[in-house]
Design a protein around this motif. Structure first.
Motif, mmCIF file in Angstrom:
data_model
loop_
_atom_site.group_PDB
_atom_site.id
_atom_site.type_symbol
_atom_site.label_atom_id
_atom_site.label_comp_id
_atom_site.label_asym_id
_atom_site.label_seq_id
_atom_site.Cartn_x
_atom_site.Cartn_y
_atom_site.Cartn_z
ATOM 1 N N GLN A 208 14.950 -10.817 -10.024
ATOM 2 C CA GLN A 208 13.767 -11.495 -8.775
ATOM 3 C C GLN A 208 14.082 -11.154 -7.357
ATOM 4 N N ALA A 209 15.045 -10.162 -6.901
ATOM 5 C CA ALA A 209 15.426 -10.468 -5.850
ATOM 6 C C ALA A 209 14.575 -8.770 -5.655
ATOM 7 N N ILE A 210 15.392 -7.501 -6.515
ATOM 8 C CA ILE A 210 15.018 -7.082 -6.651
ATOM 9 C C ILE A 210 12.734 -6.900 -5.963
ATOM 10 N N SER A 211 12.506 -7.782 -7.829
ATOM 11 C CA SER A 211 11.072 -7.691 -7.776
ATOM 12 C C SER A 211 10.758 -8.111 -5.456
ATOM 13 N N GLU A 212 11.019 -9.091 -4.553
ATOM 14 C CA GLU A 212 10.387 -9.790 -4.228
ATOM 15 C C GLU A 212 10.792 -8.388 -3.018
ATOM 16 N N LEU A 213 12.149 -7.840 -3.019
ATOM 17 C CA LEU A 213 12.250 -6.474 -2.391
ATOM 18 C C LEU A 213 11.104 -5.676 -2.345
ATOM 19 N N ALA A 214 11.283 -5.428 -3.637
ATOM 20 C CA ALA A 214 9.511 -4.538 -3.445
ATOM 21 C C ALA A 214 8.196 -4.700 -2.957
ATOM 22 N N HIS A 215 7.983 -6.309 -3.314
ATOM 23 C CA HIS A 215 7.330 -7.182 -2.196
ATOM 24 C C HIS A 215 6.732 -6.411 -0.447
ATOM 25 N N VAL A 216 8.075 -6.673 -0.455
ATOM 26 C CA VAL A 216 8.208 -7.099 1.020
ATOM 27 C C VAL A 216 8.441 -6.031 1.755
ATOM 28 N N SER A 217 9.298 -4.739 1.118
ATOM 29 C CA SER A 217 8.879 -3.470 1.143
ATOM 30 C C SER A 217 7.553 -2.695 1.619
ATOM 31 N N ALA A 218 7.110 -2.650 0.356
ATOM 32 C CA ALA A 218 5.839 -1.960 -0.149
ATOM 33 C C ALA A 218 4.716 -2.955 1.581
ATOM 34 N N ALA A 219 4.484 -3.926 1.312
ATOM 35 C CA ALA A 219 3.556 -4.353 2.710
ATOM 36 C C ALA A 219 4.181 -4.466 4.011
ATOM 37 N N ALA A 220 5.493 -4.491 4.137
ATOM 38 C CA ALA A 220 5.657 -4.074 5.233
ATOM 39 C C ALA A 220 5.971 -2.316 5.676
ATOM 40 N N LEU A 221 5.676 -1.788 4.952
ATOM 41 C CA LEU A 221 6.014 -0.074 4.941
ATOM 42 C C LEU A 221 3.911 0.133 5.267
ATOM 43 N N LEU A 222 3.291 -0.296 4.425
ATOM 44 C CA LEU A 222 1.795 -0.011 4.859
ATOM 45 C C LEU A 222 1.142 -0.548 6.023
ATOM 46 N N ASP A 223 1.790 -1.641 6.588
ATOM 47 C CA ASP A 223 1.126 -2.435 7.911
ATOM 48 C C ASP A 223 1.821 -1.573 9.088
ATOM 49 N N ARG A 224 3.185 -1.424 8.466
ATOM 50 C CA ARG A 224 4.100 -0.373 9.731
ATOM 51 C C ARG A 224 3.317 0.872 10.166
ATOM 52 N N VAL A 225 2.772 1.634 9.396
ATOM 53 C CA VAL A 225 1.820 2.828 8.932
ATOM 54 C C VAL A 225 0.621 2.475 9.482
ATOM 55 N N HIS A 226 -0.305 1.512 9.463
ATOM 56 C CA HIS A 226 -1.913 1.032 9.619
ATOM 57 C C HIS A 226 -1.740 0.720 11.618
ATOM 58 N N HIS A 227 -0.327 0.556 11.921
ATOM 59 C CA HIS A 227 -0.501 -0.051 13.103
ATOM 60 C C HIS A 227 0.385 1.240 14.344
ATOM 61 N N SER A 228 0.284 2.074 13.763
ATOM 62 C CA SER A 228 1.140 3.348 14.429
ATOM 63 C C SER A 228 -0.175 4.104 14.590
ATOM 64 N N GLU A 229 0.211 4.798 16.119
ATOM 65 C CA GLU A 229 -0.491 5.985 15.911
ATOM 66 C C GLU A 229 0.832 7.252 16.416
ATOM 67 N N ASP A 230 1.294 7.215 15.469
ATOM 68 C CA ASP A 230 2.370 8.727 15.867
ATOM 69 C C ASP A 230 2.329 9.207 14.531
ATOM 70 N N PRO A 231 2.106 10.393 14.702
ATOM 71 C CA PRO A 231 1.486 11.060 13.275
ATOM 72 C C PRO A 231 3.355 11.330 13.162
ATOM 73 N N ALA A 232 4.120 10.896 13.342
ATOM 74 C CA ALA A 232 5.155 11.617 12.874
ATOM 75 C C ALA A 232 6.400 10.086 11.903
ATOM 76 N N VAL A 233 5.537 9.469 12.689
ATOM 77 C CA VAL A 233 5.773 7.718 11.169
ATOM 78 C C VAL A 233 5.188 8.094 10.141
ATOM 79 N N VAL A 234 3.939 8.525 10.492
ATOM 80 C CA VAL A 234 3.294 9.251 8.939
ATOM 81 C C VAL A 234 3.502 10.039 7.916
ATOM 82 N N GLU A 235 4.053 10.936 8.925
ATOM 83 C CA GLU A 235 4.837 12.385 8.317
ATOM 84 C C GLU A 235 6.106 11.594 7.354
ATOM 85 N N ARG A 236 6.229 10.624 8.199
ATOM 86 C CA ARG A 236 7.931 10.500 7.784
ATOM 87 C C ARG A 236 7.886 9.289 6.052
ATOM 88 N N VAL A 237 6.590 8.969 6.100
ATOM 89 C CA VAL A 237 6.383 7.730 5.279
ATOM 90 C C VAL A 237 6.247 8.815 4.069
#
Length: 224
Positions: A26-55
């Motif tokens: 259950q903890a892994i499932s919660e972490l999966a959803h939180v990490s996926a949403a955070a990763l997607l949100d972080r890149v969507h709000h970034s204009e740094d090409p280096a961030v996109v490349e790292r992801v």
């Protein structure tokens, strides 16, 4: 000096130790959803090409096993499940770009709507396939997520069709060999290979449906 850029593509060492020691599902499932949403949100709000490349190169740097611990067991109608499939699609396309380019030419001999949706020429080269792999994944993070999933779906569907056509050709060759009383072992080998291709094609068709379903869920605000 400006603020040090964040590194969304890396996983914390403490998290890796916890996963290595085993975590509650259950903890892994919660972490999966939180990490996926955070990763997607972080890149969507970034204009740094280096961030996109790292992801984009997350699996290349962290290793597929580490990412699998987080997302691979997630359902295909969830955000982490879809991101896992997108990352695996990119890895597969880049590693087998030559054979995939050939399968596209077999499965899509005439440019159709799939070519337009996926953004692939009628006769792509292996370099075209590598660029498309990056384009689909980066588009998921920087563009319309649903459109990226539809591109992935169209592409995967055509490649699966190519595999099915090749499998059919192998069966025909095996049957023709039988008529000519050729080596039975060779005929069996052809049929075995055809069966493997059909199995792979079936998995790809299912993945294509997962991508399309994910796109529909995203547009309705229900992919979490």
């Amino acid at each position: 000096m400006g603020a040090r850029p964040s590194r969304p593509g890396q996983l914390a060492p403490g998290l890796l130790e916890q996963m290595a020691g085993g975590m509650d599902p259950q903890a892994i499932s919660e972490l999966a959803h939180v990490s996926a949403a955070a990763l997607l949100d972080r890149v969507h709000h970034s204009e740094d090409p280096a961030v996109v490349e790292r992801v984009l190169t997350l699996v290349d740097r962290e290793g597929v096993d580490v990412i699998a611990e987080l997302w691979s067991s997630s359902e295909p109608d969830s955000l982490p499940g879809i991101l896992w499939r997108l990352y695996m699609l990119r890895t597969w396309m880049r590693r087998h770009r030559d054979s995939i380019a050939r399968l596209w030419r077999v499965g899509e001999p005439v440019a159709t709507s799939a070519s337009a949706i996926a953004g692939v020429d009628q006769a792509p080269t292996e370099d075209d396939i590598a660029r498309l792999a990056d384009s689909i994944l980066s588009g998921a993070f920087t563009g319309d997520f649903a459109v990226a999933l539809e591109r992935a779906s169209a592409f995967t569907d055509v490649v699966a069709t190519g595999l099915r056509i090749e499998a059919h050709r192998l069966v025909v060759s095996a049957n023709n060999g039988a008529a000519a009383e050729s080596d039975v072992t060779d005929e069996d080998a052809l049929r075995t290979k055809a069966a493997r291709l059909m199995h792979t094609a079936g998995n790809l068709f299912a993945t294509a449906k997962d991508f399309q379903h994910g796109a529909n869920l995203w547009r309705r605000g229900r992919l979490e």
